[in-house]
Design a protein around this motif. Structure first.
Motif, PDB file in Angstrom:
ATOM      1  N   ASN A  61      56.798  56.414 120.269  1.00 42.92           N
ATOM      2  CA  ASN A  61      57.096  55.479 121.780  1.00 42.92           C
ATOM      3  C   ASN A  61      58.262  55.180 122.069  1.00 42.92           C
ATOM      4  O   ASN A  61      58.849  55.344 123.253  1.00 42.92           O
ATOM      5  N   ALA A  62      59.310  54.991 120.927  1.00 38.91           N
ATOM      6  CA  ALA A  62      60.406  54.619 121.267  1.00 38.91           C
ATOM      7  C   ALA A  62      61.378  55.770 121.915  1.00 38.91           C
ATOM      8  O   ALA A  62      62.176  55.926 122.776  1.00 38.91           O
ATOM      9  N   THR A  63      60.937  57.170 121.273  1.00 40.73           N
ATOM     10  CA  THR A  63      61.443  58.449 121.441  1.00 40.73           C
ATOM     11  C   THR A  63      61.288  58.611 123.281  1.00 40.73           C
ATOM     12  O   THR A  63      61.968  59.161 123.781  1.00 40.73           O
ATOM     13  N   ASP A  64      59.744  58.449 123.439  1.00 39.89           N
ATOM     14  CA  ASP A  64      59.491  58.933 124.928  1.00 39.89           C
ATOM     15  C   ASP A  64      60.210  57.779 125.732  1.00 39.89           C
ATOM     16  O   ASP A  64      60.507  58.125 126.847  1.00 39.89           O
ATOM     17  N   TRP A  65      60.413  56.282 125.291  1.00 45.92           N
ATOM     18  CA  TRP A  65      60.985  55.624 126.282  1.00 45.92           C
ATOM     19  C   TRP A  65      62.241  55.950 126.434  1.00 45.92           C
ATOM     20  O   TRP A  65      62.767  55.656 127.629  1.00 45.92           O
ATOM     21  N   LEU A  66      63.080  56.279 125.623  1.00 48.48           N
ATOM     22  CA  LEU A  66      64.368  56.453 125.804  1.00 48.48           C
ATOM     23  C   LEU A  66      64.734  58.037 126.106  1.00 48.48           C
ATOM     24  O   LEU A  66      65.784  58.294 126.190  1.00 48.48           O
ATOM     25  N   ARG A  67      63.884  58.719 126.678  1.00 48.33           N
ATOM     26  CA  ARG A  67      64.007  59.993 127.201  1.00 48.33           C
ATOM     27  C   ARG A  67      64.385  61.192 126.223  1.00 48.33           C
ATOM     28  O   ARG A  67      65.014  61.933 126.548  1.00 48.33           O
ATOM     29  N   ALA A  68      64.077  60.895 124.860  1.00 48.76           N
ATOM     30  CA  ALA A  68      64.590  61.675 123.852  1.00 48.76           C
ATOM     31  C   ALA A  68      63.477  62.767 123.626  1.00 48.76           C
ATOM     32  O   ALA A  68      62.269  62.561 123.837  1.00 48.76           O
ATOM     33  N   GLU A  69      63.931  64.049 123.292  1.00 43.43           N
ATOM     34  CA  GLU A  69      63.027  65.265 122.906  1.00 43.43           C
ATOM     35  C   GLU A  69      62.550  65.185 121.390  1.00 43.43           C
ATOM     36  O   GLU A  69      63.254  64.509 120.379  1.00 43.43           O
ATOM     37  N   GLU A  70      61.297  65.266 121.210  1.00 42.48           N
ATOM     38  CA  GLU A  70      60.836  65.387 120.007  1.00 42.48           C
ATOM     39  C   GLU A  70      61.550  66.084 119.027  1.00 42.48           C
ATOM     40  O   GLU A  70      61.848  67.156 119.418  1.00 42.48           O
ATOM     41  N   ASN A  71      61.749  65.807 117.826  1.00 38.87           N
ATOM     42  CA  ASN A  71      62.430  66.559 116.910  1.00 38.87           C
ATOM     43  C   ASN A  71      61.896  66.460 115.394  1.00 38.87           C
ATOM     44  O   ASN A  71      61.692  65.562 114.834  1.00 38.87           O
ATOM     45  N   ASP A  72      61.604  67.727 114.851  1.00 32.03           N
ATOM     46  CA  ASP A  72      60.987  67.622 113.584  1.00 32.03           C
ATOM     47  C   ASP A  72      61.906  67.336 112.472  1.00 32.03           C
ATOM     48  O   ASP A  72      61.499  67.337 111.035  1.00 32.03           O
ATOM     49  N   GLY A  73      63.132  67.346 112.855  1.00 32.07           N
ATOM     50  CA  GLY A  73      64.174  67.039 111.677  1.00 32.07           C
ATOM     51  C   GLY A  73      64.096  65.700 110.830  1.00 32.07           C
ATOM     52  O   GLY A  73      64.351  65.658 109.531  1.00 32.07           O
ATOM     53  N   LEU A  74      63.292  64.731 111.475  1.00 36.39           N
ATOM     54  CA  LEU A  74      63.391  63.547 110.696  1.00 36.39           C
ATOM     55  C   LEU A  74      62.174  63.607 109.603  1.00 36.39           C
ATOM     56  O   LEU A  74      62.217  63.195 108.409  1.00 36.39           O
ATOM     57  N   SER A 100      72.116  55.026 120.614  1.00 35.03           N
ATOM     58  CA  SER A 100      71.611  56.611 120.164  1.00 35.03           C
ATOM     59  C   SER A 100      70.365  56.297 119.512  1.00 35.03           C
ATOM     60  O   SER A 100      69.864  55.223 119.050  1.00 35.03           O
ATOM     61  N   ILE A 101      69.524  57.359 119.641  1.00 39.09           N
ATOM     62  CA  ILE A 101      68.174  57.244 118.626  1.00 39.09           C
ATOM     63  C   ILE A 101      67.953  58.423 118.125  1.00 39.09           C
ATOM     64  O   ILE A 101      68.478  59.904 118.162  1.00 39.09           O
ATOM     65  N   VAL A 102      67.511  58.462 116.768  1.00 37.17           N
ATOM     66  CA  VAL A 102      66.930  59.545 115.989  1.00 37.17           C
ATOM     67  C   VAL A 102      65.567  59.669 116.444  1.00 37.17           C
ATOM     68  O   VAL A 102      64.534  58.926 116.065  1.00 37.17           O
ATOM     69  N   PRO A 103      65.110  60.923 117.332  1.00 37.93           N
ATOM     70  CA  PRO A 103      63.867  61.096 117.593  1.00 37.93           C
ATOM     71  C   PRO A 103      62.763  60.993 116.661  1.00 37.93           C
ATOM     72  O   PRO A 103      63.147  61.677 115.324  1.00 37.93           O
ATOM     73  N   ALA A 104      61.560  60.652 116.873  1.00 40.24           N
ATOM     74  CA  ALA A 104      60.527  60.809 115.932  1.00 40.24           C
ATOM     75  C   ALA A 104      59.757  62.197 116.399  1.00 40.24           C
ATOM     76  O   ALA A 104      60.075  63.022 117.152  1.00 40.24           O
ATOM     77  N   THR A 105      58.801  62.774 115.408  1.00 38.34           N
ATOM     78  CA  THR A 105      58.073  63.874 115.505  1.00 38.34           C
ATOM     79  C   THR A 105      56.517  63.351 115.337  1.00 38.34           C
ATOM     80  O   THR A 105      56.285  62.492 114.378  1.00 38.34           O
ATOM     81  N   ARG A 106      55.724  63.970 115.912  1.00 41.06           N
ATOM     82  CA  ARG A 106      54.255  63.619 115.473  1.00 41.06           C
ATOM     83  C   ARG A 106      53.997  64.207 114.346  1.00 41.06           C
ATOM     84  O   ARG A 106      52.932  63.744 113.515  1.00 41.06           O
ATOM     85  N   TYR A 107      54.690  64.959 113.471  1.00 37.72           N
ATOM     86  CA  TYR A 107      54.377  65.201 112.141  1.00 37.72           C
ATOM     87  C   TYR A 107      54.787  64.254 111.123  1.00 37.72           C
ATOM     88  O   TYR A 107      54.414  64.275 109.929  1.00 37.72           O
TER      89      TYR A 107
END
Length: 276
Positions: A61-74, A100-107
Motif C-alpha cells: 500500500n505504501a508503494t502504491d500510495w507513493l507511485r513507486a514500482e513494485e520491486n522484487d529486490g526487497l 524516498s521509499i524501498v518498494p515492496a513486492t507481492r512475494y
C-alpha cells in the motif's frame, strides 16, 4: 567565513550520524500504519529531514500510495539471497522532495516461510542491511510493518531503535495493544536492547465523547508513551491514497496535514529520550 565553517560542520555531523530507525507497527490491520508512514515521512521531509520509508507489507500500500514500482529486490535482501541489492540500491525518490521509499513486492508473503527455514539469525538480516546504509544518507528510516507479529515484524523490531504504534480510538484497538507491547518487551530483552522507546499514536480520532475517554484511558495506562499529537478523522486523509500523494501534498492546508506536521515536530522533540 564563520557561516561556512558552521555549514561544513553540520554536513560533517550528518555524514557521521546513523539514521533514527522507527518501526511503525500494530498487529491489527486497518489502523493507519501506512497512512502514518507515508504522511509522517512527507511531513518530516517537508521540514528538511531526509527520510527513507521501507514498505515491508506484501499488500504494497505504501508503494502504491507513493507511485513507486513494485520491486522484487526487497525479497532477495530479506532472504539473504546471493548478490542481493542493498537498501541504498533499492531506494527510489518520491514526489515528496526528501522522501524516498524501498518498494515492496507481492512475494514478501513468502519471506516468512523462507526466514522460518533458517536455523538462526534470520531476524537480524534487516538490521544488518540498515547498518550498511551510509551514515548521513537519511536522517530517519520508517519501517512500515505488515499487520501481524510474524517474522518480518519481529525483524523490524530487532532493527529499530523506536516503535510507533498507530491506534484507533476504539475499544478493540486499545485492547489489541497489550500483545504488541508484550512482544516489544520480549524483543528488547532478548534481541534488541537498543529498542529504546514505544510511542502510541491515536489516529482517526473523531469528536465523540467515547473517543476522548479512550484517549484519556491510554494516557492513564501508558503515560508518556502516548503522544500528545492525535490524527483527526478527516475526509482528505481518506482521499489521499486515491490521489497517490501524501496528504501534505494533496491537501496541504487540511487539518489532517497539520496533524502530521505536528507529529513530525513532536517526534523530533522526543529524539534521544531514555527507554520507556
Amino acid at each position: 567565513m564563520a557561516h561556512d565553517r558552521h555549514r561544513d560542520g553540520t554536513a560533517t555531523a550528518r555524514r557521521r550520524r546513523m539514521a533514527r530507525t522507527i518501526a511503525i507497527a500494530n498487529q491489527k490491520g486497518g489502523v493507519g500504519k501506512t497512512s502514518t508512514t507515508v504522511n509522517l515521512g512527507a511531513a518530516l521531509a517537508e521540514a528538511g529531514v531526509p527520510v527513507l520509508a521501507i514498505d515491508l507489507d506484501a499488500q504494497r500500500n505504501a508503494t502504491d500510495w507513493l507511485r513507486a514500482e513494485e520491486n522484487d529486490g526487497l525479497y532477495d535482501l530479506l532472504t539473504a539471497a546471493p548478490d542481493a541489492p542493498t537498501l541504498t540500491d533499492l531506494a527510489v525518490p518520491t514526489e515528496a522532495d526528501g522522501l524516498s521509499i524501498v518498494p515492496a513486492t507481492r512475494y514478501l508473503a513468502g519471506v516468512e516461510r523462507a526466514m522460518a527455514r533458517e536455523p538462526v539469525g534470520a531476524e537480524t538480516v534487516l538490521r544488518q542491511a540498515l547498518a550498511a546504509v551510509p551514515p548521513g544518507r537519511w536522517d530517519v528510516i520508517l519501517l512500515d510493518c505488515p499487520p501481524s507479529l510474524g517474522l518480518i515484524s519481529i525483524s523490524a523490531l530487532v532493527a529499530a531503535g523506536e516503535v510507533l504504534v498507530p491506534t484507533e480510538a476504539g475499544i478493540h484497538a486499545v485492547k489489541g495493544l497489550a500483545a504488541l507491547l508484550e512482544t516489544v518487551d520480549k524483543v528488547r530483552a532478548s534481541l534488541n536492547p537498543g529498542l529504546t522507546e514505544v510511542m502510541v499514536l491515536p489516529v482517526r480520532v473523531d469528536r465523540t465523547r467515547i473517543a476522548r475517554q479512550l484517549i484519556d484511558t491510554l494516557h492513564s495506562q501508558l503515560g508518556e508513551q502516548v503522544l500528545t499529537t492525535v490524527i483527526r478523522d478527516n475526509v482528505r486523509l481518506r482521499e489521499a491514497p486515491g490521489h497517490r500523494r501524501p496528504v501534505t501534498l494533496s491537501a496541504p492546508t487540511s487539518p489532517v496535514a497539520e496533524d502530521y506536521r505536528a507529529l513530525a515536530v513532536e517526534l523530533r522533540r522526543r529524539a534521544g529520550r531514555p527507554a520507556s
